[in-house]
Design an enzyme around this catalytic site. Sequence first.
Site, PDB file in Angstrom:
ATOM      1  N   ASP A  89      -5.749   0.019  11.882  1.00 13.38           N
ATOM      2  CA  ASP A  89      -5.326   0.594  10.601  1.00 13.38           C
ATOM      3  C   ASP A  89      -5.522   2.107  10.672  1.00 13.38           C
ATOM      4  OD1 ASP A  89      -5.337  -2.101  10.036  1.00 13.38           O
ATOM      5  OD2 ASP A  89      -6.399  -1.912   8.132  1.00 13.38           O
ATOM      6  N   LYS A 151      -0.037  -0.223   4.367  1.00 17.24           N
ATOM      7  CA  LYS A 151      -1.230  -0.593   3.603  1.00 17.24           C
ATOM      8  C   LYS A 151      -1.396   0.392   2.459  1.00 17.24           C
ATOM      9  CE  LYS A 151      -6.166  -1.493   4.532  1.00 17.24           C
ATOM     10  NZ  LYS A 151      -7.146  -1.629   5.625  1.00 17.24           N
TER      11      LYS A 151
END
Length: 215
Positions: A89, A151
């Site tokens: 991420d 995200k």
Amino acid sequence: MNISKYIDYTLLKSTATEREIIDLCYEAKKNNYYAVCVNSSYVALAKQLLLGTSIKVCTVVGFPLGAMTTQAKVYEAKKAIEDGASEIDMVINLGFLKSKNYVSVLKDITDVKLAIGNTPLKVILEISEISKNEVIKACEICLDTRADFIKTSSGFTKSGATLTAIKIIKKTVKDEVKIVASGGINDIETALKFIDAGVHRINTSVELKAESVSV
């Protein structure tokens, strides 16, 4: 629906101890979550604790600000994979985005994606810090970079995921990029609303207990 496989169970606070990481992984196994998400210094430990399970180890790079060099993000991502990370991420460079330096935003994400190959890459937009138009532009850039997920947030800013933001992201990327709802999702009911809105994963630091997850 069983939402356990939507959940990235997360502990990213700077004060997280080894004992807390052990507890995180134990709870993830107990509830059969999809993944745990930890800071890169704990990737090797989490990987060891989850051996023999299907639970993924996710870690963050360029976290939580996204303002470090691309080279630093690339190094951090590659080292994390060496240590056992299954997913990466990364935080988008918000300063570049707000400067309309879209070439640098594109390069930042692309270089990390190229460095990690087939390892899934989630790009954290930090939706509370950017406008609707900036969300759309960031999503368009993510499409060009072939990022795997978008995200909503790191959980370290003033607010997290919103259904409005999910709708904007979904309308922009359609089914070409998956979506992770992150930030402020602390109960089953909220998680289900985001799943109904089309997200593919839920990032939460709150244990959604196994007996509550099947609905």
